[in-house]
Write a protein that holds these residues in place. Structure first.
Motif, PDB file in Angstrom:
ATOM      1  N   ASP A   1       9.158   3.335   3.746  1.00  0.00           N
ATOM      2  CA  ASP A   1       9.100   4.263   4.884  1.00  0.00           C
ATOM      3  C   ASP A   1       8.478   3.589   6.097  1.00  0.00           C
ATOM      4  OD1 ASP A   1       9.948   6.502   3.192  1.00  0.00           O
ATOM      5  OD2 ASP A   1       7.925   6.389   2.350  1.00  0.00           O
ATOM      6  N   GLU A   2       7.404   2.860   5.859  1.00  0.00           N
ATOM      7  CA  GLU A   2       6.660   2.165   6.908  1.00  0.00           C
ATOM      8  C   GLU A   2       6.504   0.709   6.481  1.00  0.00           C
ATOM      9  OE1 GLU A   2       5.862   3.470   9.687  1.00  0.00           O
ATOM     10  OE2 GLU A   2       6.136   5.620   9.286  1.00  0.00           O
TER      11      GLU A   2
ATOM     12  N   VAL B   1       0.854  -1.186   0.000  1.00  0.00           N
ATOM     13  CA  VAL B   1       0.000   0.000   0.000  1.00  0.00           C
ATOM     14  C   VAL B   1       0.889   1.235   0.000  1.00  0.00           C
ATOM     15  CG1 VAL B   1      -1.766   1.303   1.233  1.00  0.00           C
ATOM     16  CG2 VAL B   1      -1.849  -1.206   1.224  1.00  0.00           C
ATOM     17  N   VAL B   2       0.568   2.178  -0.884  1.00  0.00           N
ATOM     18  CA  VAL B   2       1.256   3.463  -0.929  1.00  0.00           C
ATOM     19  C   VAL B   2       0.224   4.544  -0.633  1.00  0.00           C
ATOM     20  CG1 VAL B   2       2.531   5.106  -2.348  1.00  0.00           C
ATOM     21  CG2 VAL B   2       2.972   2.651  -2.585  1.00  0.00           C
ATOM     22  N   VAL B   3       0.450   5.315   0.415  1.00  0.00           N
ATOM     23  CA  VAL B   3      -0.428   6.425   0.765  1.00  0.00           C
ATOM     24  C   VAL B   3       0.092   7.674   0.057  1.00  0.00           C
ATOM     25  CG1 VAL B   3      -1.231   7.914   2.636  1.00  0.00           C
ATOM     26  CG2 VAL B   3      -1.134   5.429   2.961  1.00  0.00           C
ATOM     27  N   VAL B   4      -0.801   8.334  -0.664  1.00  0.00           N
ATOM     28  CA  VAL B   4      -0.440   9.512  -1.450  1.00  0.00           C
ATOM     29  C   VAL B   4      -1.086  10.737  -0.797  1.00  0.00           C
ATOM     30  CG1 VAL B   4      -0.453  10.566  -3.736  1.00  0.00           C
ATOM     31  CG2 VAL B   4      -0.399   8.061  -3.516  1.00  0.00           C
ATOM     32  N   ARG B   5      -0.261  11.678  -0.378  1.00  0.00           N
ATOM     33  CA  ARG B   5      -0.764  12.885   0.288  1.00  0.00           C
ATOM     34  C   ARG B   5      -1.048  13.960  -0.761  1.00  0.00           C
ATOM     35  NH1 ARG B   5       4.246  12.440   4.503  1.00  0.00           N
ATOM     36  NH2 ARG B   5       3.232  11.151   6.110  1.00  0.00           N
ATOM     37  N   PRO B   6      -2.300  14.322  -0.953  1.00  0.00           N
ATOM     38  CA  PRO B   6      -2.646  15.189  -2.082  1.00  0.00           C
ATOM     39  C   PRO B   6      -2.279  16.659  -1.920  1.00  0.00           C
ATOM     40  CG  PRO B   6      -4.608  14.578  -0.848  1.00  0.00           C
ATOM     41  CD  PRO B   6      -3.491  13.768  -0.292  1.00  0.00           C
TER      42      PRO B   6
ATOM     43  N   GLU C   1      -4.629  -1.150  10.088  1.00  0.00           N
ATOM     44  CA  GLU C   1      -4.228  -0.243  11.173  1.00  0.00           C
ATOM     45  C   GLU C   1      -3.067   0.645  10.726  1.00  0.00           C
ATOM     46  OE1 GLU C   1      -2.665  -0.422  15.835  1.00  0.00           O
ATOM     47  OE2 GLU C   1      -3.348  -2.240  14.802  1.00  0.00           O
ATOM     48  N   SER C   2      -2.114   0.067  10.010  1.00  0.00           N
ATOM     49  CA  SER C   2      -0.979   0.848   9.522  1.00  0.00           C
ATOM     50  C   SER C   2      -1.436   1.902   8.516  1.00  0.00           C
ATOM     51  CB  SER C   2       0.054  -0.071   8.873  1.00  0.00           C
ATOM     52  OG  SER C   2       0.579  -0.976   9.821  1.00  0.00           O
ATOM     53  N   VAL C   3      -2.377   1.527   7.650  1.00  0.00           N
ATOM     54  CA  VAL C   3      -2.910   2.475   6.682  1.00  0.00           C
ATOM     55  C   VAL C   3      -3.635   3.612   7.397  1.00  0.00           C
ATOM     56  CG1 VAL C   3      -4.679   2.756   4.910  1.00  0.00           C
ATOM     57  CG2 VAL C   3      -3.041   0.875   4.757  1.00  0.00           C
ATOM     58  N   THR C   4      -4.435   3.285   8.390  1.00  0.00           N
ATOM     59  CA  THR C   4      -5.155   4.303   9.155  1.00  0.00           C
ATOM     60  C   THR C   4      -4.184   5.308   9.761  1.00  0.00           C
ATOM     61  OG1 THR C   4      -6.932   2.737   9.662  1.00  0.00           O
ATOM     62  CG2 THR C   4      -6.745   4.685  11.058  1.00  0.00           C
TER      63      THR C   4
ATOM     64  N   VAL D   1      12.260  10.534  -9.899  1.00  0.00           N
ATOM     65  CA  VAL D   1      12.923  11.844  -9.907  1.00  0.00           C
ATOM     66  C   VAL D   1      13.893  12.018  -8.745  1.00  0.00           C
ATOM     67  CG1 VAL D   1      11.006  12.933 -11.118  1.00  0.00           C
ATOM     68  CG2 VAL D   1      11.032  12.928  -8.617  1.00  0.00           C
ATOM     69  N   ASP D   2      13.907  11.069  -7.801  1.00  0.00           N
ATOM     70  CA  ASP D   2      14.836  11.177  -6.686  1.00  0.00           C
ATOM     71  C   ASP D   2      15.161   9.773  -6.165  1.00  0.00           C
ATOM     72  OD1 ASP D   2      12.627  10.397  -5.095  1.00  0.00           O
ATOM     73  OD2 ASP D   2      12.131  12.466  -4.603  1.00  0.00           O
ATOM     74  N   GLU D   3      16.003   9.720  -5.155  1.00  0.00           N
ATOM     75  CA  GLU D   3      16.441   8.430  -4.628  1.00  0.00           C
ATOM     76  C   GLU D   3      15.291   7.643  -4.017  1.00  0.00           C
ATOM     77  OE1 GLU D   3      19.713   8.833  -1.989  1.00  0.00           O
ATOM     78  OE2 GLU D   3      21.066   9.687  -3.500  1.00  0.00           O
ATOM     79  N   ALA D   4      14.392   8.336  -3.341  1.00  0.00           N
ATOM     80  CA  ALA D   4      13.269   7.639  -2.701  1.00  0.00           C
ATOM     81  C   ALA D   4      12.380   6.977  -3.746  1.00  0.00           C
ATOM     82  CB  ALA D   4      12.464   8.615  -1.852  1.00  0.00           C
ATOM     83  N   GLU D   5      12.088   7.694  -4.833  1.00  0.00           N
ATOM     84  CA  GLU D   5      11.267   7.101  -5.884  1.00  0.00           C
ATOM     85  C   GLU D   5      12.006   5.964  -6.577  1.00  0.00           C
ATOM     86  OE1 GLU D   5       8.284  10.764  -7.186  1.00  0.00           O
ATOM     87  OE2 GLU D   5       9.722   9.951  -8.637  1.00  0.00           O
TER      88      GLU D   5
END
Length: 232
Positions: free
Chosen positions: A121-122, A103-108, A142-145, A179-183
């Motif tokens: 990250d998690e 699961v990837v949470v995307v912060r808009p 629970e982790s997603v929440t 575009v960066d190391e994390a991606e």
């Protein structure tokens, strides 16, 4: 330019595999989501990536929507459990019941460099297992929440769920370069034959200034995409 996005859920499913006509996610809570899938033969229908793009406003309405998104995800995870333990799998607890979901949470509203919360990250956002139990599905939910509520929109940040969804979707489907190391690390960690589902849920209008054509995925790169949306 503000784009009307009434409080709603929208699921998109890409290259989803199933046993027979079974959807890769079970039918969600009535009235909370809609799902359509495109079926292809893949190695295992429980190899998947789920993107969650949920309103990050610091309001009670958005908080309720984030909670509903997490509950809808949990309902969908039952479909994966059914696959492993039901007619497509085996009820023998001595056998492996494999699960490989991320699961990837995307912060808009967050800047690009802070927009994704990934299993790198998690680690608890990944459900990688040979036992596939309901307790494991509960732990993922629970982790997603927690991840959905970790960072809310800050004053002055533009709310751009469509742009954020497009960037995340094209990244995990290898339609754009990191575009960066994390991606780069995220892309390297992903299976190349997984189905992808994306949930977009919003209580307010999109505030991005870009043209609509710039905010939708490239259909040539994502030919097997179907969408559906329902207002609650």
């Amino acid at each position: 330019m503000r784009r009307a996005m009434p409080s709603c859920f929208a699921w998109m499913a890409l290259t989803a595999a199933a046993c027979g006509s079974q959807d890769p996610l079970a039918e969600p809570e009535p009235g909370s989501t809609a799902q359509l899938s495109v079926e292809q033969t893949l190695s295992h229908p429980n190899d998947g990536i789920i993107l969650l793009v949920v309103d990050d406003a610091d309001t009670a309405e958005a908080a309720a929507l984030r909670d509903k998104a997490a509950r809808s995800l949990r309902a969908g995870l039952d479909g994966h459990l059914d696959y492993e333990w039901g007619s497509c799998g085996s009820a023998d607890p001595a056998e492996w019941h494999s699960m490989n979901l991320r699961v990837v949470v995307v912060r808009p509203s967050a800047p690009d460099g802070e927009s994704l919360v990934t299993p790198l990250d998690e680690p608890s956002l990944a459900w990688i297992s040979h036992t596939a139990t309901p307790a494991e599905a509960d732990a993922l939910t629970e982790s997603v929440t927690t991840a959905l509520g970790q960072r809310l929109a800050a004053p002055g940040e533009a709310y751009g769920p469509l742009r954020a969804a497009k960037r995340a979707l094209e990244l995990v489907t290898f339609a754009r370069l990191p575009v960066d190391e994390a991606e780069s690390a995220l892309v390297a960690s992903l299976p190349t034959d997984a189905f992808v589902q994306i949930l977009i849920a919003s209580t307010r209008d999109d505030e991005e200034e870009a043209d609509v054509s710039e905010l939708t995925p490239d259909e040539a790169s994502l030919p097997a995409m179907t969408t559906s949306a329902l207002e609650p």
